[in-house]
Design a protein around this motif. Structure first.
Motif, mmCIF file in Angstrom:
data_model
loop_
_atom_site.group_PDB
_atom_site.id
_atom_site.type_symbol
_atom_site.label_atom_id
_atom_site.label_comp_id
_atom_site.label_asym_id
_atom_site.label_seq_id
_atom_site.Cartn_x
_atom_site.Cartn_y
_atom_site.Cartn_z
ATOM 1 N N GLY A 72 -5.148 51.515 53.824
ATOM 2 C CA GLY A 72 -5.243 52.588 54.629
ATOM 3 C C GLY A 72 -6.721 52.895 55.536
ATOM 4 N N GLU A 101 -8.580 58.337 56.051
ATOM 5 C CA GLU A 101 -7.046 58.814 55.100
ATOM 6 C C GLU A 101 -7.717 58.786 53.754
ATOM 7 N N ARG A 121 -1.452 60.388 55.089
ATOM 8 C CA ARG A 121 -1.271 59.614 56.171
ATOM 9 C C ARG A 121 -1.656 60.313 57.734
ATOM 10 N N ASP A 133 -1.123 55.503 63.674
ATOM 11 C CA ASP A 133 0.231 54.774 63.685
ATOM 12 C C ASP A 133 0.107 53.697 65.180
ATOM 13 N N HIS A 193 -3.175 50.976 60.705
ATOM 14 C CA HIS A 193 -1.657 50.920 60.200
ATOM 15 C C HIS A 193 -0.668 49.874 60.342
#
Length: 602
Positions: A411, A415, A518, A523, A528
């Protein structure tokens, strides 16, 4: 909501903790007493809904892993953890206690350290010899190995000569195990011994089928020692406070009689054997160490034994790398740790496998004669010394420590919470530190030892989405490098193994964690991409754990260890990329960097 004893206990312990007790920040707007349920769930690595169901009595059958995770999250000590097991399932409480059935208290060992005139030893519920003094070791020197009384009676040829009333001794052993079985019918160690001896000895199988029950108390015995002759002794057994499944056994002689004189000769043999073993090892006789040295007295030989050649004869001159050694491997329930254990076992070495739940250890390892399974969570620093002592009690030494226990955390750094990061470091770094600290006194006393730390290719190159895991493995590499220099004066070597991705269960939820929260902005970014890759790559990884374990064993068996062992084509490729990057970074600023010293510096 229905109140339950389990829920009441969890709620009370949660409310007794302050955020700073578990590394969480204190806030002025906190409305609840103690920790919030969601904080306990985070620390335990489970969903909030599941933990709420536990407190509310709507979840009555948590797994052993869940119970242990909750105990750690709530900072429960040993008595409180035992109480938690009893609230969950009484049968599981027996399992929790069993992990302590093989640990002999330091107070009892100290008490027996001064007991030099009579053989004395401590038995577990399956008649395993957990500890003994030099007199007891010398008394049983004709057995090999002398690790379990029942096996010595039924499976060792020396037993029928040693026990002059063999039938009586055989019946007593079986009746004693049957009595222990009645107290704990699910005990896996009792089941293991019964199954083994039922297969190897028709007499044992016949006696076991009779269901005779007779706990050890007090009786006479007629023994015949190969060197000091016949012994007529009085046998007494005492329950050990704090470990009700253990018994302290003492053999006594009639004062001034023939057996008392034989005991004097036995004591002289024990003293001579101990002195000989100390001369071979070059160690001093430390106080409070009768258990360790009793293993050397037992065989009247140095601890390291030559392996047998293919023809069954011991070679007169063995190379040093063919000497039997003892390996202690953490995180050995699966994956690379289990494969290292299998490889080591296949070479004829003694193996200690440390696992959180012994019931989940591979069956082929648990049933092997020269494997000791110890229940150990390396994040429980208080439990580590006892596990190390159990290994020394069984095998006399630890030659190689493999710090394999660990897990992943993927991660973006933003996060990952402090609690998630600390949980990772508690296992990957501080667990390694505690294990190493506990084993080093053993290795320093014997003047040799090898530390094998399982790092990662993530321990020399930072990768997106792997920042915390990389940090933990960079720490492992740094610790190992420093130890290789720090411990050289003691004859102890340290090596970090840095494999690439292996086709194990490492990407399963049980070994890999992801942040609870998350952030969508990441993204499509490299962080990610790595995170999402982990969900699709499991069991398709490049590295073969069997081949990796074989090479680790081969390298660790050499006279001199490398500081780093890089494993796998992906690791070698990334290492070249890393070295090229270092060269470029140095070249770009070499002259200005070199000019930052004082002008008058030498």
């Amino acid at each position: 909501m229905t109140a339950t004893p389990l829920g009441d206990f969890l709620r009370a312990r949660r409310e007794a903790l302050k955020p700073q007790d578990v590394g969480l920040p204190e806030t002025s707007r906190r409305r609840v007493k103690g920790l919030r349920r969601e904080e306990v769930a985070l620390l335990a690595g489970m969903s909030i809904d599941y933990y709420v169901r536990l407190e509310q009595g709507r979840e009555s059958s948590p797994s052993p892993q869940v119970v242990e995770a909750v105990a750690r999250a709530l900072c429960l000590d040993a008595p409180a953890t035992a109480h938690l097991w009893r609230l969950v399932r009484p049968a599981e409480a027996r399992t929790w206690r069993r992990a302590r059935d093989t640990t002999v208290s330091p107070q009892l060992l100290q008490f027996m350290d001064g007991w030099s005139t009579s053989p004395a030893f401590v038995l577990g519920p399956a008649l395993d010899i957990l500890a003994w003094n030099p007199m007891a070791a010398a008394l049983h020197e004709g057995f090999g190995p002398a690790d379990n009384l029942a096996r010595m009676v039924f499976a060792d040829p020396a037993g029928r000569e040693f026990y002059q009333e063999w039938e009586r001794a055989a019946h007593s052993c079986v009746a004693e195990i049957r009595a222990a079985y009645g107290h704990d019918p699910d005990n896996p160690r009792i089941a293991e011994v019964v199954a083994d001896l039922s297969e190897r000895s028709p007499e044992f199988a016949e006696l076991w089928a009779r269901h005779d029950v007779k706990p050890k108390t007090q009786e006479g015995k007629h023994l015949r020692h190969p060197h000091v002759g016949d012994l007529h002794i009085l046998f007494s057994a005492f329950t050990v406070n704090g470990a009700p499944h253990q018994q302290l056994v003492v053999y006594q002689a009639e004062p001034a009689g023939p057996t008392a004189q034989a005991f004097e000769r036995l004591r002289a043999r024990a003293d001579d054997a101990l002195a000989r073993a100390l001369r071979v090892s070059g160690a001093r006789a430390p106080q409070g160490s009768w258990v360790r040295h009793s293993q050397e007295v037992l065989s009247l030989q140095p601890r390291h034994r030559p392996r047998q050649s293919g023809g069954g004869q011991t070679k007169a001159t063995e190379r040093k790398d063919t000497v039997m050694t003892t390996w202690f491997i953490t995180g050995a329930s699966r994956g690379l740790g289990a494969q290292i254990a299998r490889t080591t076992l296949g070479k004829g070495d003694d193996v200690v496998i440390a696992v959180r739940d012994p019931a989940r250890a591979p069956e082929d390892l648990r049933k092997a004669d020269n494997v000791l399974t110890v229940a150990l969570d390396v994040t429980d620093s208080a439990a580590v010394p006892a596990a190390v002592q159990a290994a020394v009690d069984r095998f006399g030494t630890i030659d190689v420590l493999v710090n394999n226990a660990g897990r992943g955390l993927l991660g973006a750094l933003e996060e990952i919470t402090d609690a998630e990061a600390r949980s990772l470091f508690d296992l990957n770094v501080f667990g390694l530190i505690d294990m190493t600290r506990a084993v080093l006194p053993v290795m320093r006393r014997q003047g040799s030892g090898k530390l094998v730390h399982i790092g990662s290719r993530s321990g020399f190159e930072g990768e997106p989405g792997v920042s915390m895991y990389c940090a933990s493995k960079f720490a492992v590499a740094g610790i190992s490098e420093s130890l290789s220099k720090e411990l050289a004066p003691f004859g102890i070597q340290s090596m970090v193994v840095e494999p690439g991705v292996l086709r194990t269960d490492f990407l399963d939820a049980g070994s890999l964690s992801v942040p609870a929260g998350r952030i969508a902005d990441y993204d499509g970014t490299p962080a990610h991409v790595t995170l999402d890759w982990a969900g699709t790559a499991n069991h398709t990884q490049l590295g073969d754990p069997v081949k990796n374990a074989a090479l680790i064993y081969e390298v660790a068996s050499q006279e001199t260890l490398p500081t780093h062992l890089y494993l796998g084509p992906d690791t070698l490729d990334r290492l070249r990329v890393k070295l090229d990057q270092i060269d470029r970074d140095v070249a770009s600023w070499r002259e200005k960097s070199a000019a930052t010293a004082y002008d008058d510096a030498a």
